[in-house]
Each structure stands twice: as structure tokens, then as C-alpha cells.
Design a protein around this motif. Structure first.
Motif, PDB file in Angstrom:
ATOM      1  N   GLY A 100     -39.284 -37.809  34.713  1.00  0.00           N
ATOM      2  CA  GLY A 100     -40.162 -38.915  34.392  1.00  0.00           C
ATOM      3  C   GLY A 100     -40.246 -39.135  32.893  1.00  0.00           C
ATOM      4  N   LEU A 101     -40.549 -40.368  32.500  1.00  0.00           N
ATOM      5  CA  LEU A 101     -40.681 -40.674  31.074  1.00  0.00           C
ATOM      6  C   LEU A 101     -41.835 -39.911  30.455  1.00  0.00           C
ATOM      7  N   LEU A 102     -42.981 -39.899  31.142  1.00  0.00           N
ATOM      8  CA  LEU A 102     -44.172 -39.221  30.638  1.00  0.00           C
ATOM      9  C   LEU A 102     -44.713 -38.197  31.624  1.00  0.00           C
ATOM     10  N   PHE A 103     -44.755 -38.565  32.903  1.00  0.00           N
ATOM     11  CA  PHE A 103     -45.275 -37.660  33.921  1.00  0.00           C
ATOM     12  C   PHE A 103     -44.110 -36.995  34.662  1.00  0.00           C
ATOM     13  N   PRO A 104     -44.262 -35.735  35.041  1.00  0.00           N
ATOM     14  CA  PRO A 104     -43.179 -35.032  35.754  1.00  0.00           C
ATOM     15  C   PRO A 104     -42.823 -35.740  37.053  1.00  0.00           C
ATOM     16  N   LYS A 105     -41.546 -35.860  37.316  1.00  0.00           N
ATOM     17  CA  LYS A 105     -41.077 -36.441  38.567  1.00  0.00           C
ATOM     18  C   LYS A 105     -40.871 -35.294  39.549  1.00  0.00           C
ATOM     19  N   LEU A 106     -41.751 -35.204  40.546  1.00  0.00           N
ATOM     20  CA  LEU A 106     -41.726 -34.079  41.472  1.00  0.00           C
ATOM     21  C   LEU A 106     -40.704 -34.272  42.585  1.00  0.00           C
ATOM     22  N   PHE A 107     -40.482 -35.503  42.987  1.00  0.00           N
ATOM     23  CA  PHE A 107     -39.519 -35.786  44.046  1.00  0.00           C
ATOM     24  C   PHE A 107     -38.393 -36.619  43.453  1.00  0.00           C
ATOM     25  N   VAL A 108     -37.183 -36.068  43.467  1.00  0.00           N
ATOM     26  CA  VAL A 108     -36.077 -36.721  42.794  1.00  0.00           C
ATOM     27  C   VAL A 108     -34.923 -36.954  43.771  1.00  0.00           C
ATOM     28  N   PRO A 109     -34.139 -37.982  43.524  1.00  0.00           N
ATOM     29  CA  PRO A 109     -32.963 -38.231  44.371  1.00  0.00           C
ATOM     30  C   PRO A 109     -31.868 -37.219  44.082  1.00  0.00           C
ATOM     31  N   LYS A 110     -30.912 -37.146  44.968  1.00  0.00           N
ATOM     32  CA  LYS A 110     -29.801 -36.245  44.741  1.00  0.00           C
ATOM     33  C   LYS A 110     -28.979 -36.753  43.551  1.00  0.00           C
ATOM     34  N   TYR A 111     -28.478 -35.825  42.784  1.00  0.00           N
ATOM     35  CA  TYR A 111     -27.713 -36.197  41.611  1.00  0.00           C
ATOM     36  C   TYR A 111     -26.568 -35.214  41.442  1.00  0.00           C
ATOM     37  N   SER A 112     -25.607 -35.616  40.680  1.00  0.00           N
ATOM     38  CA  SER A 112     -24.463 -34.742  40.429  1.00  0.00           C
ATOM     39  C   SER A 112     -24.890 -33.561  39.591  1.00  0.00           C
TER      40      SER A 112
END
Length: 221
Positions: A197-209
Motif C-alpha cells: 500500500g502507498l500509506l497503509f499496509p496491504k494485507l490481501f494482495v494478488p498473486k505476483y511473480s
């Protein structure tokens, strides 16, 4: 002179300003004492941080006029203690406990993430996508917002919150976006941006390489 000289001066003077306000208004209730401890120690630790692991963006040379303008803008941060002490407002124990808890979390995020960034960049260059920056690209700014949010909470007044919002909109967010633009030159940034996230933590993220964490270091803010 450097930007940090004016910033450090403001931070270092905070405890004396708060104590002077307490004397001037003869307000020695629990609220001002807690505020003095929190904001005063924050300023003292900032000066220590500036000497031990300084932030590169505050190392730039500036003119005296620009430095005085910067110091003047930072004076807005002293509005909160002025309101708290001059008004005689008495925060309740639960409010004090909440402010202390928020402040402690903010200090932890702000100073620890800055330390990670400084010492990583000292030996490597590139992106840091682990530790404090694994799910949030601006943990240090999040910590600073929590710190000043706690100070505003103690005042029980809308104006310190408005001032903080002004700093967020006028300084913090533009700096974050500028940093993102700078980091976009790294090919692995797209994956990193998708899972942080830009400022807040991103807890659920898409799959990535997968990226090679051994090659990862941090950006310069």
C-alpha cells in the motif's frame, strides 16, 4: 545550511516550548505532563536520529530565508500543545491511554523503518521490499501520522487534526507519489506496488511473480 538544521532546531525546542506554556498558563495537570513526555521525547529522539542515521532528503543545502520559512511552517505543530494547555482541557484516562498507545506505535514504525532504510541503503541500492516495507511503501510516514494524531487526540480539538491533514495533503502524499515515480525505474517495482500500500499496509494482495529478495534494497524517499 541544511534543511535538517532548521528541522532539528524545531524538534529540539519542543520540550522547552511545552514546558514554557505550562508555566505561562500555570497548568500542571496530567494532560500537559503527558503531552510534554510524548512530544518532548519525540523531538529529542528525532535529534538523535538525525545524528545517528540522518534522512537524506533533509541533507540538502537551503538558503537562510527558505530555512526560516520551513521553521515557520513547523511552528504549526506547536498549536496542539498551546490549545491543550491554554484551554485547561483535561483528557480522560482512557483518552490518555489511547494517545500513548497510538504514539508508541507511531514512534516504532517511524524510527524503526527509517533505520532499516538508512542502513540498507548504506550497503546496497535499489528497492527494499521486506521488513517494514513489505506491505507498505511509506511506513515512516504512517508512523509520523500516528504520532501527530496522538498529539491531536490529547487536545480534544479539531484544529490540530486539520493541521495534520494539511501536512498529509500538502507534503506527505506529494512526497510519497514523487518517490513512487522515482522507484518506477526499477523493473520489479510493478510487482512490489501491486502487493504494497502507498500509506497503509496491504494485507490481501494478488498473486505476483517472485522477486529475488537477495537483490532487494530500499529506495531513497
Amino acid at each position: 545550511m541544511k534543511s535538517k538544521h532548521f528541522i532539528d532546531l524545531h524538534k529540539g525546542l519542543t520540550s522547552f516550548v511545552v514546558l514554557a506554556l505550562m508555566v505561562a498558563y500555570q497548568n500542571f495537570t496530567i494532560g500537559p505532563w503527558v503531552y510534554l513526555a510524548l512530544h518532548g521525547m519525540y523531538g529529542f529522539m528525532w535529534v538523535l536520529k538525525s545524528r545517528i542515521y540522518p534522512d537524506k532528503q533533509w541533507e540538502q543545502e537551503i538558503s537562510l530565508g527558505r530555512g526560516l520559512f520551513l521553521f515557520g511552517v513547523l511552528l504549526l505543530y506547536w498549536v496542539a500543545p498551546f490549545i491543550l494547555i491554554s484551554s485547561g482541557s483535561e483528557p480522560t484516562p482512557p483518552l490518555i491511554a489511547a494517545a500513548i498507545a497510538i504514539n508508541l506505535m507511531g514512534v516504532f514504525l517511524h524510527y524503526s523503518s527509517d533505520a532499516q532504510k538508512y542502513y540498507t541503503l548504506k550497503y546496497h541500492s535499489g528497492l527494499i521490499t521486506e521488513g517494514f516495507f513489505a506491505r507498505c511503501r511509506n511506513t515512516n510516514y504512517l508512523g509520523e501520522i500516528l504520532i501527530y494524531g496522538a498529539f491531536a487526540l490529547l487536545t480534544q480539538h479539531w484544529l490540530p487534526f486539520l493541521i495534520l491533514a494539511g501536512f498529509i495533503a500538502g507534503i506527505f502524499i506529494p512526497n510519497m507519489l514523487k518517490k513512487d515515480q522515482s522507484l518506477s525505474r526499477y523493473p520489479e517495482f510493478a510487482d512490489y506496488k501491486a502487493r504494497s500500500g502507498l500509506l497503509f499496509p496491504k494485507l490481501f494482495v494478488p498473486k505476483y511473480s517472485e522477486t529475488n529478495n537477495s537483490d532487494i534494497a530500499q529506495n531513497v524517499s
